[in-house]
Design an enzyme around this catalytic site. Structure first.
Site, PDB file in Angstrom:
ATOM      1  N   LYS A  17      -4.517  -9.733   0.546  1.00  0.00           N
ATOM      2  CA  LYS A  17      -3.452  -8.745   0.770  1.00  0.00           C
ATOM      3  C   LYS A  17      -3.079  -8.631   2.240  1.00  0.00           C
ATOM      4  CE  LYS A  17      -5.663  -5.167  -0.804  1.00  0.00           C
ATOM      5  NZ  LYS A  17      -6.921  -5.603  -1.393  1.00  0.00           N
ATOM      6  N   ARG A  34      -4.448   3.339  -4.515  1.00  0.00           N
ATOM      7  CA  ARG A  34      -5.587   2.699  -5.167  1.00  0.00           C
ATOM      8  C   ARG A  34      -6.101   3.519  -6.331  1.00  0.00           C
ATOM      9  NH1 ARG A  34      -7.422  -0.462  -0.257  1.00  0.00           N
ATOM     10  NH2 ARG A  34      -9.137  -1.720  -0.968  1.00  0.00           N
ATOM     11  N   ARG A  76     -15.680 -14.533   4.663  1.00  0.00           N
ATOM     12  CA  ARG A  76     -15.131 -13.624   5.675  1.00  0.00           C
ATOM     13  C   ARG A  76     -16.265 -12.849   6.359  1.00  0.00           C
ATOM     14  NH1 ARG A  76     -10.771  -9.292   3.703  1.00  0.00           N
ATOM     15  NH2 ARG A  76     -12.542  -7.958   3.274  1.00  0.00           N
ATOM     16  N   ARG A 108     -17.167  -8.000   9.128  1.00  0.00           N
ATOM     17  CA  ARG A 108     -16.780  -6.652   8.725  1.00  0.00           C
ATOM     18  C   ARG A 108     -17.964  -5.928   8.090  1.00  0.00           C
ATOM     19  NH1 ARG A 108     -11.294  -5.902   5.307  1.00  0.00           N
ATOM     20  NH2 ARG A 108     -12.683  -4.673   3.995  1.00  0.00           N
ATOM     21  N   ARG A 141     -17.556  -2.974  -4.404  1.00  0.00           N
ATOM     22  CA  ARG A 141     -16.109  -2.811  -4.201  1.00  0.00           C
ATOM     23  C   ARG A 141     -15.321  -3.411  -5.357  1.00  0.00           C
ATOM     24  NH1 ARG A 141     -16.257  -5.502   1.094  1.00  0.00           N
ATOM     25  NH2 ARG A 141     -14.032  -5.834   1.048  1.00  0.00           N
TER      26      ARG A 141
HETATM   27  P1  ADP Z   1     -10.499  -4.598   0.751  1.00  0.00           P
HETATM   28  O1  ADP Z   1      -9.281  -4.608  -0.108  1.00  0.00           O
HETATM   29  O2  ADP Z   1     -10.959  -5.967   1.112  1.00  0.00           O
HETATM   30  O3  ADP Z   1     -11.604  -3.748   0.205  1.00  0.00           O
HETATM   31  P2  ADP Z   1      -9.227  -2.777   2.693  1.00  0.00           P
HETATM   32  O4  ADP Z   1      -9.090  -3.005   4.164  1.00  0.00           O
HETATM   33  O5  ADP Z   1      -7.956  -2.652   1.939  1.00  0.00           O
HETATM   34  O6  ADP Z   1     -10.123  -3.972   2.181  1.00  0.00           O
HETATM   35  O7  ADP Z   1     -10.098  -1.451   2.435  1.00  0.00           O
HETATM   36  C1  ADP Z   1     -11.374  -1.280   3.021  1.00  0.00           C
HETATM   37  C2  ADP Z   1     -11.945   0.103   2.662  1.00  0.00           C
HETATM   38  O8  ADP Z   1     -11.091   1.144   3.181  1.00  0.00           O
HETATM   39  C3  ADP Z   1     -12.055   0.423   1.171  1.00  0.00           C
HETATM   40  O9  ADP Z   1     -13.224  -0.123   0.575  1.00  0.00           O
HETATM   41  C4  ADP Z   1     -12.078   1.962   1.217  1.00  0.00           C
HETATM   42  O10 ADP Z   1     -13.333   2.458   1.631  1.00  0.00           O
HETATM   43  C5  ADP Z   1     -11.080   2.282   2.312  1.00  0.00           C
HETATM   44  N1  ADP Z   1      -9.708   2.444   1.767  1.00  0.00           N
HETATM   45  C6  ADP Z   1      -8.638   1.657   2.054  1.00  0.00           C
HETATM   46  N2  ADP Z   1      -7.535   2.067   1.382  1.00  0.00           N
HETATM   47  C7  ADP Z   1      -7.919   3.126   0.631  1.00  0.00           C
HETATM   48  C8  ADP Z   1      -7.267   3.978  -0.297  1.00  0.00           C
HETATM   49  N3  ADP Z   1      -5.969   3.811  -0.617  1.00  0.00           N
HETATM   50  N4  ADP Z   1      -7.980   4.973  -0.883  1.00  0.00           N
HETATM   51  C9  ADP Z   1      -9.263   5.165  -0.588  1.00  0.00           C
HETATM   52  N5  ADP Z   1      -9.961   4.388   0.263  1.00  0.00           N
HETATM   53  C10 ADP Z   1      -9.305   3.377   0.880  1.00  0.00           C
END
Ligand code: ADP
Length: 191
Positions: free
Chosen positions: A13, A88, A127, A133, A144
């Site tokens: 994404k 989400r 990654r 990360r 996750r």
């Molecule tokens: P990935 O899709 O690889 O998990 P992201 O950078 O999109 O990576 O998200 C990393 C973390 O940030 C998530 O696991 C969550 O803890 C938090 N996060 C991101 N977007 C949201 C959201 N819309 N609602 C709740 N938590 C979020």
């Protein structure tokens, strides 16, 4: 152009969001990036979300929704945006609908980057080695994935019912996937 990009962790994404946003001249807004920047800078928000993110859980809806509403109210997002990683949960879907309603606007398309589950885990583990990360270790990655399946996958049905979902095969090179997305979105918004 008001777009969302959805997909499992590791679907690509973030990478694709930057290219798609540039293509449509709108800002790419990533909730994950916003949270990570706050953690890095030690802000009060960062302190609140650090442990949640490390465990691979979602930040509470109300907090996330407030952050997004504030960001969408900035001048560069008035004419359009690409949201990466939001919404989400169904609660976040409703909050976004309310926000857009209040501003007299709607979404144009929801991009779903479809990638096979085994490939996702492999990408995230890779990654983990290259970017380091904090939430990219095998236990957190699997958690996750579960959270994504339970909380976020249902959103795909909701957007499909509204005829907004644009499914794109997320396997292949970055450029291949990018051109697939552009073609699919162009076709969806002109139909
Ligand atoms: P990935 O899709 O690889 O998990 P992201 O950078 O999109 O990576 O998200 C990393 C973390 O940030 C998530 O696991 C969550 O803890 C938090 N996060 C991101 N977007 C949201 C959201 N819309 N609602 C709740 N938590 C979020």
């Amino acid at each position: 152009m008001r777009l969302l990009i959805m997909g499992a962790p590791g679907a690509g994404k973030g990478t694709q969001a930057v290219g798609v946003a540039a293509h449509y001249r709108v800002p790419a807004i990533s909730t994950g990036d916003i949270f990570r920047a706050n953690v890095k800078n030690g802000t009060p928000l960062g302190k609140q979300v650090d442990a949640i993110m490390k465990a691979g859980n979602y930040v509470p809806d109300e907090l996330t929704e407030e952050i997004v509403a504030n960001r969408l109210s900035e001048p560069d997002a008035r004419k359009g945006f690409l949201l990466d990683g939001f919404p989400r949960t169904m609660h976040q879907v409703d909050a976004l609908d309310d926000y857009l309603d209040q501003h007299g606007t709607t979404l144009d398309a929801v991009i779903f980057l479809d990638v096979d589950a085994e490939m996702l885990i492999a990408r995230l583990l890779k990654r983990a080695q290259t970017e380091g990360r904090a939430d990219d270790n095998e236990t957190t990655i699997r958690h996750r994935m579960d959270v994504y399946r339970d909380s976020t996958q249902p959103l795909l049905d909701a957007y499909a019912k509204r005829d907004l979902l644009v499914r794109v095969d997320g396997q292949g090179s970055v450029d291949e996937v990018a051109s697939r997305i552009a073609a699919a979105v162009d076709a969806a918004v002109t139909r």
